[in-house]
Write a protein that holds these residues in place. Sequence first.
Motif, PDB file in Angstrom:
ATOM      1  N   LEU A 412      43.969  37.710  33.596  1.00 20.90           N
ATOM      2  CA  LEU A 412      42.644  37.563  34.191  1.00 20.90           C
ATOM      3  C   LEU A 412      42.653  37.767  35.701  1.00 20.90           C
ATOM      4  O   LEU A 412      41.597  37.770  36.322  1.00 20.90           O
ATOM      5  N   PHE A 413      43.825  37.913  36.290  1.00 19.53           N
ATOM      6  CA  PHE A 413      43.903  38.156  37.728  1.00 19.53           C
ATOM      7  C   PHE A 413      43.877  39.647  38.058  1.00 19.53           C
ATOM      8  O   PHE A 413      43.963  40.021  39.227  1.00 19.53           O
ATOM      9  N   SER A 414      43.791  40.493  37.057  1.00 19.09           N
ATOM     10  CA  SER A 414      43.700  41.935  37.283  1.00 19.09           C
ATOM     11  C   SER A 414      42.242  42.355  37.275  1.00 19.09           C
ATOM     12  O   SER A 414      41.484  41.981  36.372  1.00 19.09           O
ATOM     13  N   GLY A 415      41.848  43.099  38.278  1.00 15.74           N
ATOM     14  CA  GLY A 415      40.463  43.553  38.361  1.00 15.74           C
ATOM     15  C   GLY A 415      40.289  44.552  39.482  1.00 15.74           C
ATOM     16  O   GLY A 415      41.278  45.050  40.044  1.00 15.74           O
ATOM     17  N   PRO A 416      39.041  44.833  39.852  1.00 19.46           N
ATOM     18  CA  PRO A 416      38.768  45.862  40.860  1.00 19.46           C
ATOM     19  C   PRO A 416      39.455  45.608  42.200  1.00 19.46           C
ATOM     20  O   PRO A 416      39.889  46.539  42.865  1.00 19.46           O
ATOM     21  N   ASP A 417      39.536  44.329  42.626  1.00 19.14           N
ATOM     22  CA  ASP A 417      40.093  44.017  43.945  1.00 19.14           C
ATOM     23  C   ASP A 417      41.304  43.099  43.869  1.00 19.14           C
ATOM     24  O   ASP A 417      41.666  42.456  44.849  1.00 19.14           O
ATOM     25  N   SER A 418      41.932  43.015  42.724  1.00 20.59           N
ATOM     26  CA  SER A 418      43.056  42.091  42.573  1.00 20.59           C
ATOM     27  C   SER A 418      44.017  42.632  41.525  1.00 20.59           C
ATOM     28  O   SER A 418      43.609  43.359  40.630  1.00 20.59           O
ATOM     29  N   LYS A 419      45.282  42.254  41.668  1.00 17.74           N
ATOM     30  CA  LYS A 419      46.292  42.680  40.711  1.00 17.74           C
ATOM     31  C   LYS A 419      47.081  41.476  40.211  1.00 17.74           C
ATOM     32  O   LYS A 419      47.376  40.554  40.966  1.00 17.74           O
ATOM     33  N   MET A 420      47.418  41.517  38.939  1.00 16.73           N
ATOM     34  CA  MET A 420      48.160  40.421  38.332  1.00 16.73           C
ATOM     35  C   MET A 420      49.499  40.202  39.036  1.00 16.73           C
ATOM     36  O   MET A 420      49.942  39.061  39.202  1.00 16.73           O
ATOM     37  N   ILE A 421      50.138  41.273  39.475  1.00 15.18           N
ATOM     38  CA  ILE A 421      51.465  41.157  40.082  1.00 15.18           C
ATOM     39  C   ILE A 421      51.417  40.304  41.340  1.00 15.18           C
ATOM     40  O   ILE A 421      52.387  39.625  41.688  1.00 15.18           O
ATOM     41  N   TYR A 422      50.260  40.305  42.047  1.00 14.45           N
ATOM     42  CA  TYR A 422      50.124  39.486  43.245  1.00 14.45           C
ATOM     43  C   TYR A 422      50.177  37.990  42.886  1.00 14.45           C
ATOM     44  O   TYR A 422      50.801  37.191  43.582  1.00 14.45           O
ATOM     45  N   GLU A 423      49.498  37.637  41.801  1.00 17.14           N
ATOM     46  CA  GLU A 423      49.516  36.234  41.374  1.00 17.14           C
ATOM     47  C   GLU A 423      50.894  35.849  40.848  1.00 17.14           C
ATOM     48  O   GLU A 423      51.350  34.726  41.058  1.00 17.14           O
ATOM     49  N   VAL A 424      51.556  36.780  40.178  1.00 12.68           N
ATOM     50  CA  VAL A 424      52.921  36.521  39.712  1.00 12.68           C
ATOM     51  C   VAL A 424      53.830  36.204  40.899  1.00 12.68           C
ATOM     52  O   VAL A 424      54.644  35.269  40.860  1.00 12.68           O
ATOM     53  N   LEU A 425      53.703  36.991  41.974  1.00 12.33           N
ATOM     54  CA  LEU A 425      54.494  36.740  43.185  1.00 12.33           C
ATOM     55  C   LEU A 425      54.190  35.360  43.753  1.00 12.33           C
ATOM     56  O   LEU A 425      55.103  34.616  44.126  1.00 12.33           O
TER      57      LEU A 425
END
Length: 461
Positions: A412-425
């Motif tokens: 749910l953290f993947s979208g137009p202005d966000s990426k899941m990998i950023y939240e994983v980090l």
Amino acid sequence: MATFSQLAPQIIENVGGSENIQHLTHCATRLRFTLKDAGKVNKDALYKLPEVVKLVENPGQFQIVIGPKVEQVFAAIQASLGGQTTADPAAVTQGSLVNRLLATLSAIFTPYIGVLAGVGVVKGIVVLLQTLNLVDPHSYVFTVFNALASGVFVMLPLFIAVTAAERFGANKFTALALTAAMIFPLTDPGIPGEFHFMGLALNVKIYGGAVIPAVFAVLFLSYVERWLKKVIPELAALVFVPCLSLIICGFVVFTVIGPVADYVGVGIANGYAWLYNLSPVISGALLAGIGQIFVVFGVHWGIIPLALINIQVNGYDTIMAMFMSAVMGQFGAAFGAIFIARNLRDKQIAISASVSAFFGITEPALYGVNLKYKMLFVFGSVGAALGGAITGLLGVKTYSFLPVLNVFELGLFSGPDSKMIYEVLAIAVAFTVPAVLTIIYGKTRVLVPSAGPGLSGDLSR
């Protein structure tokens, strides 16, 4: 269930008996009592009961932290009370304004938190299917998944109607009819989005997923119903109380309460966005760093409406992105405690607490390990602050509501202005830093547990 059946009467007895209970509900980990006289509670006896992790006292509400088994304990207590745990409208008026507000938010939103958490996982699956192009978005399989993931949030006013009616003392079926009417324009493409009435431009297609309008609509309904029951003869009340309630409330809600509450929601979302945008890094570090303090005092569910409002108004939310780091920070500290445990019992406690934290439930980690040894809680908060700062720096957003924060909802953290990998980090940092600090700290000194009921043991080597 036999254990819970034995436990329930003991809890009832030690909170002052069934006659002392005005209202009882539960969230993911806590029993939440509204009591007539808090002075009748036997705290020492409660602490000695199996499954009782911690007692939290707030004016107007007495909380017993149970952990993941809270639903079974609640069901057993409800059975012992004969199911008489519905809200007494008088209970709403107790305590200070802030405590009444928090108690009301808890009563309205916590009963279906589990469903929202489960739907969040389904929504994460939908996002991953889209992102990885694993299924045709027009296929039957994807359509069903998407309906399961989105229906609850569009129809959220119906869920609010049930719990708000119980809290405010309104008829829940009339409340359902009223909130269903608010959602209905979304289902008919032939209904114009905007009407001009008495010089006002009224949009009737803004209540899908609406939080504040639904709450205030049911609150107004409760007053209208009580007034109508006084003036309509009992013989005619069965038909005309709901009939007139819907007509009166319907026009008032669509004309006044709904638009005003919608503007309030927009204002809240814009105000939060303004504060957040002053410095996303500092905002992320601050909110994530203190996030678990809200849990300690049992007021964390007060964040729910703000996150829901952000989703409704903006289509995304940043609060839960930060709070994911808050959860992972305390998880990391409890996980580190496994490696410095002095005996098998302490190791088992740390393992059990870590498993719960992995699934987003941090109370066992907080009360069983981290708050017992204060520095572990500090380490968890430091890691959380670092993770929160990363979410702010990288602009991490969630595009669906996350009431329980765990790795199964990362999609749910993947979208137009966000990426899941950023939240994983972010959560990797939030978890690793306190885990390492805990291990180093525990290997180099003796850890002395804080004093307090239920806090004993020694994790030091």
